[in-house]
Design a protein around this motif. Structure first.
Motif, PDB file in Angstrom:
ATOM      1  N   ASP A  13       0.806  -1.223   0.000  1.00 52.89           N
ATOM      2  CA  ASP A  13       0.000   0.000   0.000  1.00 52.89           C
ATOM      3  C   ASP A  13       0.837   1.271   0.000  1.00 52.89           C
ATOM      4  OD1 ASP A  13      -2.122  -1.708   0.131  1.00 52.89           O
ATOM      5  OD2 ASP A  13      -2.660  -1.269   2.199  1.00 52.89           O
ATOM      6  N   PHE A  14       2.087   1.172   0.408  1.00 54.43           N
ATOM      7  CA  PHE A  14       2.907   2.379   0.446  1.00 54.43           C
ATOM      8  C   PHE A  14       3.173   2.918  -0.952  1.00 54.43           C
ATOM      9  CE2 PHE A  14       6.869   4.840   0.865  1.00 54.43           C
ATOM     10  CZ  PHE A  14       6.474   5.717   1.865  1.00 54.43           C
ATOM     11  N   ILE A  15       3.026   2.080  -1.979  1.00 53.02           N
ATOM     12  CA  ILE A  15       3.189   2.581  -3.345  1.00 53.02           C
ATOM     13  C   ILE A  15       2.150   3.675  -3.623  1.00 53.02           C
ATOM     14  CG2 ILE A  15       1.657   0.899  -4.471  1.00 53.02           C
ATOM     15  CD1 ILE A  15       5.036   1.940  -5.889  1.00 53.02           C
ATOM     16  N   SER A  16       0.956   3.520  -3.045  1.00 52.66           N
ATOM     17  CA  SER A  16      -0.076   4.546  -3.179  1.00 52.66           C
ATOM     18  C   SER A  16       0.350   5.826  -2.475  1.00 52.66           C
ATOM     19  CB  SER A  16      -1.393   4.034  -2.589  1.00 52.66           C
ATOM     20  OG  SER A  16      -2.323   5.077  -2.432  1.00 52.66           O
ATOM     21  N   PHE A  17       0.864   5.686  -1.254  1.00 55.87           N
ATOM     22  CA  PHE A  17       1.304   6.854  -0.486  1.00 55.87           C
ATOM     23  C   PHE A  17       2.431   7.596  -1.203  1.00 55.87           C
ATOM     24  CE2 PHE A  17       0.135   4.794   3.897  1.00 55.87           C
ATOM     25  CZ  PHE A  17      -1.186   4.748   3.505  1.00 55.87           C
ATOM     26  N   HIS A  18       3.405   6.818  -1.682  1.00 55.90           N
ATOM     27  CA  HIS A  18       4.573   7.441  -2.294  1.00 55.90           C
ATOM     28  C   HIS A  18       4.210   8.121  -3.621  1.00 55.90           C
ATOM     29  CE1 HIS A  18       8.792   7.518  -3.980  1.00 55.90           C
ATOM     30  NE2 HIS A  18       8.953   8.031  -2.780  1.00 55.90           N
ATOM     31  N   ALA A  19       3.343   7.478  -4.389  1.00 53.82           N
ATOM     32  CA  ALA A  19       2.905   8.094  -5.646  1.00 53.82           C
ATOM     33  C   ALA A  19       2.187   9.410  -5.366  1.00 53.82           C
ATOM     34  CB  ALA A  19       1.987   7.143  -6.406  1.00 53.82           C
ATOM     35  N   ALA A  20       1.296   9.418  -4.373  1.00 55.70           N
ATOM     36  CA  ALA A  20       0.588  10.643  -4.025  1.00 55.70           C
ATOM     37  C   ALA A  20       1.567  11.713  -3.547  1.00 55.70           C
ATOM     38  CB  ALA A  20      -0.453  10.353  -2.936  1.00 55.70           C
ATOM     39  N   ALA A  21       2.554  11.302  -2.763  1.00 59.85           N
ATOM     40  CA  ALA A  21       3.535  12.260  -2.245  1.00 59.85           C
ATOM     41  C   ALA A  21       4.358  12.879  -3.374  1.00 59.85           C
ATOM     42  CB  ALA A  21       4.450  11.569  -1.238  1.00 59.85           C
ATOM     43  N   THR A  22       4.770  12.070  -4.330  1.00 60.10           N
ATOM     44  CA  THR A  22       5.575  12.610  -5.437  1.00 60.10           C
ATOM     45  C   THR A  22       4.747  13.545  -6.311  1.00 60.10           C
ATOM     46  OG1 THR A  22       5.123  10.686  -6.850  1.00 60.10           O
ATOM     47  CG2 THR A  22       7.101  10.604  -5.469  1.00 60.10           C
ATOM     48  N   LEU A  23       3.470  13.240  -6.480  1.00 55.60           N
ATOM     49  CA  LEU A  23       2.598  14.140  -7.233  1.00 55.60           C
ATOM     50  C   LEU A  23       2.455  15.477  -6.507  1.00 55.60           C
ATOM     51  CD1 LEU A  23      -0.139  11.594  -8.344  1.00 55.60           C
ATOM     52  CD2 LEU A  23       1.401  12.850  -9.868  1.00 55.60           C
ATOM     53  N   ALA A  24       2.385  15.423  -5.169  1.00 56.74           N
ATOM     54  CA  ALA A  24       2.312  16.663  -4.397  1.00 56.74           C
ATOM     55  C   ALA A  24       3.598  17.468  -4.536  1.00 56.74           C
ATOM     56  CB  ALA A  24       2.034  16.341  -2.927  1.00 56.74           C
ATOM     57  N   VAL A  25       4.734  16.790  -4.483  1.00 56.51           N
ATOM     58  CA  VAL A  25       6.027  17.455  -4.626  1.00 56.51           C
ATOM     59  C   VAL A  25       6.154  18.096  -6.009  1.00 56.51           C
ATOM     60  CG1 VAL A  25       8.519  17.047  -4.802  1.00 56.51           C
ATOM     61  CG2 VAL A  25       7.219  16.057  -2.905  1.00 56.51           C
ATOM     62  N   ASP A  26       5.564  17.457  -7.016  1.00 59.29           N
ATOM     63  CA  ASP A  26       5.611  17.989  -8.381  1.00 59.29           C
ATOM     64  C   ASP A  26       4.679  19.184  -8.585  1.00 59.29           C
ATOM     65  OD1 ASP A  26       7.430  16.084  -9.032  1.00 59.29           O
ATOM     66  OD2 ASP A  26       6.042  14.791 -10.141  1.00 59.29           O
ATOM     67  N   GLY A  27       3.913  19.523  -7.557  1.00 64.77           N
ATOM     68  CA  GLY A  27       2.997  20.653  -7.672  1.00 64.77           C
ATOM     69  C   GLY A  27       1.640  20.296  -8.235  1.00 64.77           C
ATOM     70  N   THR A  28       1.334  18.974  -8.305  1.00 63.57           N
ATOM     71  CA  THR A  28       0.031  18.536  -8.819  1.00 63.57           C
ATOM     72  C   THR A  28      -0.642  17.607  -7.809  1.00 63.57           C
ATOM     73  OG1 THR A  28       1.162  16.722  -9.995  1.00 63.57           O
ATOM     74  CG2 THR A  28       0.692  18.754 -11.244  1.00 63.57           C
ATOM     75  N   PRO A  29      -0.885  18.066  -6.582  1.00 64.11           N
ATOM     76  CA  PRO A  29      -1.457  17.183  -5.559  1.00 64.11           C
ATOM     77  C   PRO A  29      -2.848  16.687  -5.910  1.00 64.11           C
ATOM     78  CG  PRO A  29      -1.521  19.473  -4.833  1.00 64.11           C
ATOM     79  CD  PRO A  29      -0.675  19.438  -6.070  1.00 64.11           C
ATOM     80  N   GLU A  30      -3.588  17.461  -6.719  1.00 64.41           N
ATOM     81  CA  GLU A  30      -4.941  17.038  -7.086  1.00 64.41           C
ATOM     82  C   GLU A  30      -4.942  15.737  -7.878  1.00 64.41           C
ATOM     83  OE1 GLU A  30      -3.377  19.595 -10.392  1.00 64.41           O
ATOM     84  OE2 GLU A  30      -3.381  19.693  -8.196  1.00 64.41           O
ATOM     85  N   LEU A  31      -3.809  15.436  -8.554  1.00 64.99           N
ATOM     86  CA  LEU A  31      -3.733  14.208  -9.355  1.00 64.99           C
ATOM     87  C   LEU A  31      -3.657  12.951  -8.489  1.00 64.99           C
ATOM     88  CD1 LEU A  31      -1.336  15.232 -12.271  1.00 64.99           C
ATOM     89  CD2 LEU A  31      -3.838  15.275 -12.175  1.00 64.99           C
TER      90      LEU A  31
END
Length: 391
Positions: free
Chosen positions: A52-70
């Motif tokens: 399940d951490f793959i979900s967390f990490h993917a969401a975190a990287t999207l937030a870092v990229d400036g696209t948290p809504e994705l």
């Protein structure tokens, strides 16, 4: 209270040391083999380490990229999971509130293996610290590490250590530092469905300062996430609730993995609406029991055990790693029992609930019987009886 005997004879110091040590040794060997046999971050079953951490990490990287809504758009989120894993490992959805995403974001700056290691290490350390505030007895640490939900949480890379730490911190500070307890409860809104009974319990016990602190903390946390991530992220989270409903109703996460009365009934063929009604009735019963126990001013150990048990009963969306929140409640109840005595059935139920997360999923998968909610309801009934007899 009459009819209470002290620590049961079978609950010896030697057994409370030897058996947990054997469980911990098993966990270490199993986790080491799981890691060593993996191909990069992909295990032998084709799933990412820490699943399940793959979900967390993917969401975190999207937030870092400036696209948290994705993080709340399944196609974009899945694509990022595939990029991290290096192959399509299936889709692990992200349905947590933006407040939790804000907490996760720093881990998006790290490569997946290091982020997973730090996530589990830091959240477990927080839980161990909370346990030390409950008792200086080193046996409590050993028992926590041996608690099978600890092993399950490691396997899933989940947030159960954090939720258990927040739950335990709120319980241990409630009577002496009510404002601080409210802050911990407010932070627990990162996983709101596990905190549904906190408002009821606080009202029953007249903990007004804690209620105020929890409310302020909740508003501050979610307000900060809105400032950090914007309105689009919150809209994505709210719209994503339909996916969580489908996951539950359609068994997109196998019902054998879930531990609620609703999913237990679905396992034996009960239709959605009938199962939901039955679950709702059980939730009302659990909420009433928690209200009564807290209203009567039961000892902290009894109140704590009732709250965490009720929290797991009332939500239909609960998995085996969520049983981790039993840890602080069972520990505080055990400390109460060590001082005031146990009834035999209480000690037996604590022992059963301690080992149950190790077999809960396997039993449900093999027999199609979801027994977890029945055990939880039975334990809550024992706690209610104790509170009624308290004088």
């Amino acid at each position: 209270m009459t009819g209470r005997a002290g620590i049961p004879r079978w609950m010896t110091a030697e057994r409370l040391t030897a058996y947990p040590a054997m469980l911990i040794a098993f966990y270490v060997v199993a986790l080491a083999a799981w890691i060593l046999l993996a191909d990069g971050i992909i295990d032998r079953n084709g799933k990412p380490l820490g699943t399940d951490f793959i979900s967390f990490h993917a969401a975190a990287t999207l937030a870092v990229d400036g696209t948290p809504e994705l993080a709340y758009e399944a196609k974009a989120h899945h694509a990022r999971e595939t990029a991290i894993a290096g192959e399509d490992v299936g889709y692990y959805s992200f349905s947590y509130p933006p407040g939790f995403l804000m907490l996760l974001a720093p881990f998006g700056l790290l490569p997946y293996p290091l982020a997973l290691l730090l996530w589990l290490g830091l959240t477990l350390a927080a839980l161990l610290y909370v346990v030390r505030q409950m008792t200086p007895d080193k046996a409590a640490i050993l028992l926590l590490l041996a608690f099978p939900a600890t092993f399950v949480t490691f396997g899933h890379g989940q947030n159960a250590f954090l939720t258990a730490a927040l739950m335990g911190a709120a319980l241990v500070t409630l009577d002496k530092r009510p404002w601080l307890a409210g802050i911990f409860i407010g932070l627990l809104t990162i996983k709101p469905h596990l905190g549904l009974l906190w408002p009821l319990a606080l009202l029953a016990g007249g903990h007004w300062r804690t209620i105020m602190a929890a409310g302020v903390t909740t508003i501050a946390l979610q307000g900060a996430s809105w400032l950090a991530f914007g309105t689009a992220t919150w809209i994505g989270f709210l719209e994503g609730g339909t996916l969580a409903t489908r996951v539950l109703a359609e068994g997109l996460v196998p019902w054998s993995k879930m531990q609620s009365l609703y999913t237990g009934l679905r396992l034996v063929g009960v239709p959605h609406m009938a199962a939901m009604v039955a679950h709702g009735i059980a939730a009302v019963i659990a909420a009433f029991a928690v209200w009564q126990i807290w209203r009567r001013g039961a000892p902290l150990g009894v109140r704590a055990a009732a709250l965490v048990t009720g929290a797991l009963i009332v939500t239909p969306f609960v998995l085996d790693y969520d049983l981790m929140i039993l840890a602080p409640g069972l520990l505080l109840f055990a400390l109460h029992g060590r001082e005031h005595g146990f009834q035999r059935r209480e000690a037996t139920m604590v022992a059963v609930l301690f080992v149950w997360p190790l077999v809960a999923r396997g039993v449900a998968g093999a027999t199609h019987l979801g027994l977890t909610p029945l055990l939880l309801l039975g334990f809550l009934a024992l706690l209610w009886l104790q509170a009624q007899n308290k004088k």
